[in-house]
Motif scaffolding. Structure first.
Motif, mmCIF file in Angstrom:
data_model
loop_
_atom_site.group_PDB
_atom_site.id
_atom_site.type_symbol
_atom_site.label_atom_id
_atom_site.label_comp_id
_atom_site.label_asym_id
_atom_site.label_seq_id
_atom_site.Cartn_x
_atom_site.Cartn_y
_atom_site.Cartn_z
ATOM 1 N N ARG A 1 -3.641 -1.522 5.620
ATOM 2 C CA ARG A 1 -3.789 -1.649 4.186
ATOM 3 C C ARG A 1 -5.042 -0.675 3.748
ATOM 4 O O ARG A 1 -4.750 0.132 3.045
ATOM 5 C CB ARG A 1 -3.935 -2.893 3.519
ATOM 6 N N ASP A 2 -6.246 -0.897 4.210
ATOM 7 C CA ASP A 2 -7.495 -0.098 3.930
ATOM 8 C C ASP A 2 -7.163 1.324 4.441
ATOM 9 O O ASP A 2 -7.524 2.194 3.650
ATOM 10 C CB ASP A 2 -8.619 -0.678 5.111
ATOM 11 N N ARG B 1 -8.869 -1.309 -6.889
ATOM 12 C CA ARG B 1 -9.214 -0.320 -6.006
ATOM 13 C C ARG B 1 -9.934 0.674 -6.813
ATOM 14 O O ARG B 1 -10.688 1.727 -5.886
ATOM 15 C CB ARG B 1 -8.298 0.333 -5.262
ATOM 16 N N LEU C 1 -9.180 4.419 -2.463
ATOM 17 C CA LEU C 1 -10.341 3.555 -2.429
ATOM 18 C C LEU C 1 -11.715 4.142 -2.084
ATOM 19 O O LEU C 1 -11.693 4.705 -0.963
ATOM 20 C CB LEU C 1 -9.820 2.295 -1.376
ATOM 21 N N ASP D 1 -4.885 2.623 1.711
ATOM 22 C CA ASP D 1 -5.540 2.946 0.478
ATOM 23 C C ASP D 1 -6.714 3.753 0.347
ATOM 24 O O ASP D 1 -6.845 4.276 -0.719
ATOM 25 C CB ASP D 1 -6.193 1.462 0.152
ATOM 26 N N SER E 1 0.637 -1.115 0.129
ATOM 27 C CA SER E 1 0.069 0.103 0.077
ATOM 28 C C SER E 1 0.920 1.214 0.111
ATOM 29 O O SER E 1 0.490 2.253 -0.591
ATOM 30 C CB SER E 1 -0.867 -0.059 1.070
#
Ligand code: CDP
Length: 229
Positions: free
Chosen positions: A189-190, A139, A201, A193, A109
């Protein structure tokens, strides 16, 4: 099995957070429609793996960007039935499983947030996607790479459910995994992102959002197939 008509969407974009099931569903859908399956995440993973392999610090944005600009990454239909969705080749070498390693997971990421890296990889992804008859997962496919995609799905689930799925996947492959560590990596990671400046994302405004928390893979697949027909 699925009859393709002139109304069948030609470019299908599936976006969503880490381990939401995009690859499993995307591959199944592509097989059912006889379309190409393209998992764009593997390109970011390939660059990350190569940087680590060469001892380049992932915080060196210029060096990582140069790597993304000069490396030839090929994503091809799976040549082996060992659980892979596709083959990932870097300069001709098969690095499919290397791209799924823990160190790649922890660093990808950071690499994917660099604007120059995104520019180089999105350009290649767009060229491939525009040929059509394709299911593309990632994404930013519906928002940035192919905003004119015929059908956009945003596949979601809670972090705990997604970590559990990734845990099961790794157990099936390696026999051992640590759920808490996986959950931590998924959440981190979320976070990176969805907060980056370029192509974060998020669901496209015209995407159909599917919450897969309480659905089996079969149920998600059936729901998406119904949208395609
Ligand atoms: O399979 P999983 O959901 O764990 O991740 P992936 O799809 O292989 O993507 C790995 C990483 O690449 C993501 O966490 C993003 O940082 C990045 N990525 C991206 O930025 N844009 C894409 N279109 C696909 C992946």
């Amino acid at each position: 099995m699925n009859k393709i008509t002139s109304q069948t969407p030609s470019i299908i974009a599936i976006d969503g957070p880490a381990a939401s099931g995009k690859s499993t569903i995307g591959l199944r859908l592509a097989n059912a429609l006889d379309y190409i399956f393209f998992d764009t995440g593997v390109m970011y993973r390939a660059i990350t793996w190569l940087a680590l392999e060469r001892g380049i610090d992932v915080r060196e944005e210029d060096a990582i960007t140069a790597l993304a600009e000069e490396t030839q990454i090929d994503v091809e239909p799976a040549s082996k039935s060992d659980g892979r969705a596709c083959d990932v080749l870097v300069d001709g070498s098969d690095i499919t499983w290397e791209t799924r390693s823990r160190s790649v997971d922890e660093n990808v990421s950071i690499v994917a947030a660099y604007p120059g890296v995104r520019k180089a990889l999105s350009r290649q992804q767009r060229r491939i996607g525009q040929r059509g008859k394709i299911v593309m997962v990632g994404r930013d496919i519906g928002t940035v790479v192919l905003p004119d995609a015929d059908l956009k799905i945003y596949l979601d689930a809670t972090a705990e459910e997604r970590a559990r799925r990734r845990y099961d996947e790794i157990i099936a492959r390696n026999g051992k995994a640590n759920y808490d560590a996986i959950l931590k990596r998924v959440i981190e990671r979320d976070r990176i992102d969805s907060t980056r400046n370029v192509a974060p994302l998020k669901a496209a405004e015209d995407a159909i959002v599917l919450d897969s928390d309480k659905l089996t893979a079969d149920e998600v697949f059936e729901q998406i197939l119904a949208l395609v027909k």
